[in-house]
Design a protein around this motif. Structure first.
Motif, short mmCIF file in Angstrom:
data_model
loop_
_atom_site.label_atom_id
_atom_site.label_comp_id
_atom_site.label_asym_id
_atom_site.label_seq_id
_atom_site.Cartn_x
_atom_site.Cartn_y
_atom_site.Cartn_z
N PRO A 2 41.27 39.89 40.02
CA PRO A 2 41.50 38.45 40.09
C PRO A 2 41.35 37.92 41.50
O PRO A 2 41.71 38.57 42.47
CB PRO A 2 42.92 38.25 39.57
N ASP A 3 40.84 36.70 41.58
CA ASP A 3 40.66 36.04 42.86
C ASP A 3 42.03 35.64 43.41
O ASP A 3 42.88 35.15 42.70
CB ASP A 3 39.78 34.80 42.67
N VAL A 7 42.47 28.66 41.57
CA VAL A 7 41.47 27.64 41.27
C VAL A 7 42.15 26.32 40.97
O VAL A 7 41.68 25.26 41.36
CB VAL A 7 40.60 28.09 40.06
N ASN A 37 45.87 29.28 36.01
CA ASN A 37 45.06 30.19 36.82
C ASN A 37 44.83 31.52 36.12
O ASN A 37 43.76 32.12 36.24
CB ASN A 37 45.67 30.38 38.20
N VAL A 40 42.04 30.87 33.69
CA VAL A 40 40.76 30.83 34.40
C VAL A 40 40.30 32.25 34.74
O VAL A 40 39.12 32.58 34.55
CB VAL A 40 40.86 29.95 35.67
N ASP A 41 41.21 33.10 35.20
CA ASP A 41 40.86 34.49 35.51
C ASP A 41 40.40 35.23 34.26
O ASP A 41 39.44 36.01 34.31
CB ASP A 41 42.05 35.23 36.14
N LYS A 44 36.90 34.22 33.42
CA LYS A 44 35.97 34.86 34.36
C LYS A 44 35.67 36.29 33.93
O LYS A 44 34.53 36.75 34.00
CB LYS A 44 36.54 34.85 35.78
N LYS A 45 36.72 37.02 33.48
CA LYS A 45 36.52 38.40 33.03
C LYS A 45 35.59 38.45 31.83
O LYS A 45 34.71 39.31 31.74
CB LYS A 45 37.86 39.05 32.68
N GLN A 47 33.30 36.27 31.08
CA GLN A 47 31.96 35.91 31.54
C GLN A 47 31.27 37.10 32.22
O GLN A 47 30.06 37.23 32.14
CB GLN A 47 32.02 34.72 32.50
N GLU A 48 32.04 37.95 32.88
CA GLU A 48 31.46 39.13 33.51
C GLU A 48 30.93 40.11 32.47
O GLU A 48 29.92 40.76 32.68
CB GLU A 48 32.52 39.84 34.37
#
Length: 103
Positions: A2-3, A7, A37, A40-41, A44-45, A47-48
């Motif tokens: 995670p970033d 965001v 957040n 959002v994380d 993102k996972k 999408q990867e």
């Protein structure tokens, strides 16, 4: 991984709550910012992992139309239908009027 930079900030949540006219306590705003957040994380996972060779699906199992054919079968006559009605008039069910009553 995670970033580390969120965001969605606390200020973003506060601004959106104001636009939606939702009264939130500071602790609720902090909590919601953290949860958003995490969402959002998670996106993102996903999408990867999503690659062009894996087709997008709305359902894991292919669905088919399971409706039967629309065929007229045996039906009751008007007399048969109205025979069990508490009250009937002019070939229709008769019910008490409700319009104009105070509620």
């Amino acid at each position: 991984m995670p970033d580390a930079t969120p965001v969605i900030s606390v200020a973003d949540v506060q601004h959106l709550a104001g636009l939606a006219r939702i009264a939130l306590e500071p602790a609720e705003i902090e909590h919601l910012a953290g949860e958003l957040n995490q969402i959002v994380d998670s996106v993102k996972k996903v999408q990867e992992v999503a690659t062009p060779d894996v087709p997008a699906t709305s359902h894991p199992i292919p669905l088919v139309n399971v409706l039967r054919a629309d065929v007229v079968g045996e039906v009751l006559t008007q007399q048969q239908v109205l025979s069990g009605a508490p009250d009937a008039a002019d070939g229709r069910f008769r019910v008490p009027a409700i319009l104009g009553e105070e509620q």
